[in-house]
Design a protein around this motif. Structure first.
Motif, PDB file in Angstrom:
ATOM      1  N   ASP A   1      -0.575   1.344  -6.308  1.00  0.00           N
ATOM      2  CA  ASP A   1      -0.927   2.431  -7.221  1.00  0.00           C
ATOM      3  C   ASP A   1      -0.349   2.238  -8.616  1.00  0.00           C
ATOM      4  O   ASP A   1      -0.490   3.099  -9.486  1.00  0.00           O
ATOM      5  CB  ASP A   1      -0.479   3.779  -6.641  1.00  0.00           C
ATOM      6  CG  ASP A   1       1.035   3.918  -6.549  1.00  0.00           C
ATOM      7  OD1 ASP A   1       1.752   2.939  -6.873  1.00  0.00           O
ATOM      8  OD2 ASP A   1       1.519   4.998  -6.148  1.00  0.00           O
ATOM      9  N   GLY A   2       0.316   1.086  -8.843  1.00  0.00           N
ATOM     10  CA  GLY A   2       0.865   0.775 -10.156  1.00  0.00           C
ATOM     11  C   GLY A   2       2.300   1.197 -10.358  1.00  0.00           C
ATOM     12  O   GLY A   2       2.876   0.951 -11.419  1.00  0.00           O
ATOM     13  N   GLY A   3       2.897   1.803  -9.354  1.00  0.00           N
ATOM     14  CA  GLY A   3       4.262   2.263  -9.485  1.00  0.00           C
ATOM     15  C   GLY A   3       5.274   1.275  -8.930  1.00  0.00           C
ATOM     16  O   GLY A   3       4.954   0.408  -8.108  1.00  0.00           O
TER      17      GLY A   3
ATOM     18  N   ARG B   1       0.838  -1.193   0.000  1.00  0.00           N
ATOM     19  CA  ARG B   1       0.000   0.000   0.000  1.00  0.00           C
ATOM     20  C   ARG B   1       0.881   1.253   0.000  1.00  0.00           C
ATOM     21  O   ARG B   1       1.985   1.254   0.527  1.00  0.00           O
ATOM     22  CB  ARG B   1      -0.899   0.042   1.238  1.00  0.00           C
ATOM     23  CG  ARG B   1      -1.737  -1.184   1.456  1.00  0.00           C
ATOM     24  CD  ARG B   1      -2.705  -0.984   2.619  1.00  0.00           C
ATOM     25  NE  ARG B   1      -2.110  -0.330   3.775  1.00  0.00           N
ATOM     26  CZ  ARG B   1      -1.397  -0.951   4.713  1.00  0.00           C
ATOM     27  NH1 ARG B   1      -1.134  -2.243   4.594  1.00  0.00           N
ATOM     28  NH2 ARG B   1      -0.945  -0.282   5.755  1.00  0.00           N
ATOM     29  N   ARG B   2       0.323   2.302  -0.595  1.00  0.00           N
ATOM     30  CA  ARG B   2       0.982   3.608  -0.513  1.00  0.00           C
ATOM     31  C   ARG B   2      -0.020   4.586   0.092  1.00  0.00           C
ATOM     32  O   ARG B   2      -1.058   4.876  -0.504  1.00  0.00           O
ATOM     33  CB  ARG B   2       1.448   4.085  -1.896  1.00  0.00           C
ATOM     34  CG  ARG B   2       2.303   5.345  -1.833  1.00  0.00           C
ATOM     35  CD  ARG B   2       3.052   5.558  -3.143  1.00  0.00           C
ATOM     36  NE  ARG B   2       3.962   6.678  -3.037  1.00  0.00           N
ATOM     37  CZ  ARG B   2       3.672   7.940  -3.390  1.00  0.00           C
ATOM     38  NH1 ARG B   2       2.469   8.211  -3.899  1.00  0.00           N
ATOM     39  NH2 ARG B   2       4.555   8.899  -3.248  1.00  0.00           N
ATOM     40  N   GLU B   3       0.307   5.062   1.287  1.00  0.00           N
ATOM     41  CA  GLU B   3      -0.570   5.966   2.013  1.00  0.00           C
ATOM     42  C   GLU B   3       0.218   7.191   2.473  1.00  0.00           C
ATOM     43  O   GLU B   3       1.276   7.056   3.097  1.00  0.00           O
ATOM     44  CB  GLU B   3      -1.178   5.263   3.234  1.00  0.00           C
ATOM     45  CG  GLU B   3      -2.042   4.062   2.894  1.00  0.00           C
ATOM     46  CD  GLU B   3      -2.520   3.328   4.129  1.00  0.00           C
ATOM     47  OE1 GLU B   3      -2.126   3.761   5.246  1.00  0.00           O
ATOM     48  OE2 GLU B   3      -3.265   2.343   3.993  1.00  0.00           O
ATOM     49  N   ASN B   4      -0.313   8.382   2.139  1.00  0.00           N
ATOM     50  CA  ASN B   4       0.328   9.637   2.543  1.00  0.00           C
ATOM     51  C   ASN B   4       1.792   9.693   2.116  1.00  0.00           C
ATOM     52  O   ASN B   4       2.656  10.168   2.853  1.00  0.00           O
ATOM     53  CB  ASN B   4       0.217   9.828   4.058  1.00  0.00           C
ATOM     54  CG  ASN B   4      -1.229   9.864   4.532  1.00  0.00           C
ATOM     55  OD1 ASN B   4      -2.095  10.437   3.868  1.00  0.00           O
ATOM     56  ND2 ASN B   4      -1.500   9.231   5.672  1.00  0.00           N
ATOM     57  N   GLY B   5       2.054   9.148   0.926  1.00  0.00           N
ATOM     58  CA  GLY B   5       3.402   9.212   0.374  1.00  0.00           C
ATOM     59  C   GLY B   5       4.370   8.181   0.907  1.00  0.00           C
ATOM     60  O   GLY B   5       5.549   8.186   0.530  1.00  0.00           O
ATOM     61  N   ALA B   6       3.900   7.285   1.783  1.00  0.00           N
ATOM     62  CA  ALA B   6       4.773   6.266   2.361  1.00  0.00           C
ATOM     63  C   ALA B   6       4.244   4.876   2.014  1.00  0.00           C
ATOM     64  O   ALA B   6       3.065   4.687   1.715  1.00  0.00           O
ATOM     65  CB  ALA B   6       4.863   6.434   3.878  1.00  0.00           C
TER      66      ALA B   6
ATOM     67  N   GLY C   1       9.193   4.027 -12.086  1.00  0.00           N
ATOM     68  CA  GLY C   1       8.477   3.629 -13.296  1.00  0.00           C
ATOM     69  C   GLY C   1       7.225   2.862 -12.958  1.00  0.00           C
ATOM     70  O   GLY C   1       6.777   2.815 -11.806  1.00  0.00           O
ATOM     71  N   ASP C   2       6.635   2.266 -13.988  1.00  0.00           N
ATOM     72  CA  ASP C   2       5.421   1.465 -13.824  1.00  0.00           C
ATOM     73  C   ASP C   2       5.791   0.033 -13.449  1.00  0.00           C
ATOM     74  O   ASP C   2       6.668  -0.581 -14.071  1.00  0.00           O
ATOM     75  CB  ASP C   2       4.607   1.469 -15.113  1.00  0.00           C
ATOM     76  CG  ASP C   2       4.083   2.860 -15.453  1.00  0.00           C
ATOM     77  OD1 ASP C   2       3.890   3.660 -14.519  1.00  0.00           O
ATOM     78  OD2 ASP C   2       3.871   3.145 -16.650  1.00  0.00           O
ATOM     79  N   ALA C   3       5.093  -0.499 -12.461  1.00  0.00           N
ATOM     80  CA  ALA C   3       5.466  -1.802 -11.924  1.00  0.00           C
ATOM     81  C   ALA C   3       5.192  -2.947 -12.892  1.00  0.00           C
ATOM     82  O   ALA C   3       6.044  -3.827 -13.070  1.00  0.00           O
ATOM     83  CB  ALA C   3       4.723  -2.039 -10.603  1.00  0.00           C
ATOM     84  N   ASP C   4       4.017  -2.970 -13.519  1.00  0.00           N
ATOM     85  CA  ASP C   4       3.628  -4.151 -14.287  1.00  0.00           C
ATOM     86  C   ASP C   4       4.603  -4.497 -15.414  1.00  0.00           C
ATOM     87  O   ASP C   4       5.096  -5.627 -15.471  1.00  0.00           O
ATOM     88  CB  ASP C   4       2.211  -3.979 -14.838  1.00  0.00           C
ATOM     89  CG  ASP C   4       1.683  -5.277 -15.432  1.00  0.00           C
ATOM     90  OD1 ASP C   4       1.475  -6.235 -14.672  1.00  0.00           O
ATOM     91  OD2 ASP C   4       1.504  -5.321 -16.664  1.00  0.00           O
ATOM     92  N   PRO C   5       4.923  -3.567 -16.332  1.00  0.00           N
ATOM     93  CA  PRO C   5       5.865  -3.951 -17.389  1.00  0.00           C
ATOM     94  C   PRO C   5       7.265  -4.217 -16.871  1.00  0.00           C
ATOM     95  O   PRO C   5       7.983  -5.078 -17.405  1.00  0.00           O
ATOM     96  CB  PRO C   5       5.842  -2.736 -18.337  1.00  0.00           C
ATOM     97  CG  PRO C   5       5.352  -1.600 -17.503  1.00  0.00           C
ATOM     98  CD  PRO C   5       4.410  -2.194 -16.508  1.00  0.00           C
ATOM     99  N   ALA C   6       7.678  -3.506 -15.819  1.00  0.00           N
ATOM    100  CA  ALA C   6       9.020  -3.706 -15.276  1.00  0.00           C
ATOM    101  C   ALA C   6       9.162  -5.082 -14.641  1.00  0.00           C
ATOM    102  O   ALA C   6      10.152  -5.795 -14.871  1.00  0.00           O
ATOM    103  CB  ALA C   6       9.340  -2.611 -14.260  1.00  0.00           C
TER     104      ALA C   6
END
Length: 359
Positions: free
Chosen positions: A167-169, A139-144, A206-211
């Motif tokens: 979030d896909g990153g 999870r990404r919450e409040n930038g962490a 970058g984007d997590a899925d393709p990486a």
């Protein structure tokens, strides 16, 4: 479509000779066994010799970003030799998998750091995941970043973790910002760990899925070369031992039944070499990559395990001892058989890729 080149070039053979000489000096079996009994299984001295001395960590990194600008074919040769030695270094996880993820993201600054070998990066997805499989995201919450991922190979020596988020990153996280809890692996030369993130800061690269997809595909394809190295060592050592071991005043290797067993193993290793070279060449050229990788892994895992099991059995009593390195070979082969997808998962992938209906 060009015909794949499965032969080794003169440059690749020269690279093999150099890496084998280095590992002979730095990574002897007794030293590897001793490390598995210690709290520091990773061999930092060998890693430094491979990276600082030979620049092997940056083989896949373009020259413009501080790397060697080589191809997957050269990396495959290195992994064959690392497999022969069961070297406890994070080469596959950092110089291949993490590097491929960053190449997909275009993260030039991190790539330059990885190319030197002074920075080790690890992709924070389980070692068991096959290319294209769903992967856990934190999870990404409040930038962490918050969450937990398990089965992460070589996390204990990572300086940077590449963490997929919901979030896909894909985020680069300093190892100091996470908690790494060791797990008990079968293969003590490639330790696993659980990584816990509790409000860790991360920089999106970058984007997590393709990486992740690209990284796991390269990892699976080049793992076959490590499995080839394991199988070749096991077969070579078994033949050597059976020539020396005598029963009834003759070499054990002269018995016809054992000759037949060794001949079958040799044929399987030859076929494994073709599959592994095909995957490395496909990754280097970009042609039919998915099929070549799936075929290589569908074949490599059971062959490497079978050769290692036969090696242990044919070494007799000495093969059962902790002092003989054959157990290192067998444990790595067994652990590799579920790394980056099982043989069954890759057979299913082949069937889908070539539109072969299941029976």
């Amino acid at each position: 479509m060009t015909q794949p080149d499965l032969l080794y070039s003169e440059e690749e053979e020269a690279l093999r000779a150099a890496v084998r000489d280095l590992l002979g000096d730095h990574c002897d079996p007794a030293g590897v066994i001793a490390r598995t009994e210690s709290d520091t299984p990773h061999d930092r001295e060998t890693w430094k010799a491979l990276t600082d001395g030979m620049g092997l960590a940056g083989l896949l990194v373009p020259e413009a970003q501080g790397g060697q600008g080589a191809t997957h074919r050269e990396v495959a040769v290195v992994l064959e030799e690392l497999g022969r030695s069961v070297a406890p270094v994070p080469y596959l996880t950092s110089a291949v998998v993490a590097t491929e993820a960053l190449l997909e993201c275009g993260a030039g600054d991190l790539l330059a750091q990885l190319a030197t070998g002074r920075t080790v990066a690890v992709l924070a997805v389980g070692l068991h995941l096959a290319p294209g499989a769903a992967f856990p995201a934190v999870r990404r919450e409040n930038g962490a970043l918050h969450g937990e991922v398990t089965g992460i190979a070589d996390a204990a020596v990572a300086d940077v973790l590449l963490v997929p988020a919901a979030d896909g990153g894909l985020y680069a996280v300093d190892a100091d910002a996470v908690t790494v809890t060791p797990q008990v692996p079968l293969d003590l030369t490639r330790p696993l760990a659980t990584v816990t993130l509790d409000g860790a800061d991360g920089r999106r690269v970058g984007d997590a899925d393709p990486a992740v997809r690209r990284a796991l595909r390269a990892g699976a394809g080049l793992l076959a070369s490590e499995q080839l190295g394991l199988a070749e060592w096991a077969l070579t050592e078994t033949v050597r031992y059976l020539k020396e071991r005598r029963q009834f005043n003759r070499p054990v290797g002269g018995f016809q039944a054992l000759k037949h067993r060794l001949a079958r193993l040799w044929l399987e290793v030859v076929n494994l070499r073709a599959a592994a070279r095909g995957a490395a060449d496909a990754l280097a050229t970009g042609e039919d990559v998915d099929v070549a990788v799936a075929v290589a892994q569908a074949y490599a895992a059971p062959v490497a395990v079978r050769v290692a099991e036969e090696a242990l059995q044919l070494h007799g009593g000495i093969g059962m001892t902790w002092e003989h390195p054959v157990h290192l070979n067998l444990k790595r082969a067994k652990a590799d058989s579920i790394a980056y997808g099982t043989a069954g998962a890759h057979r299913e992938a082949v069937a889908e890729l070539v539109d072969l209906p299941a029976l």
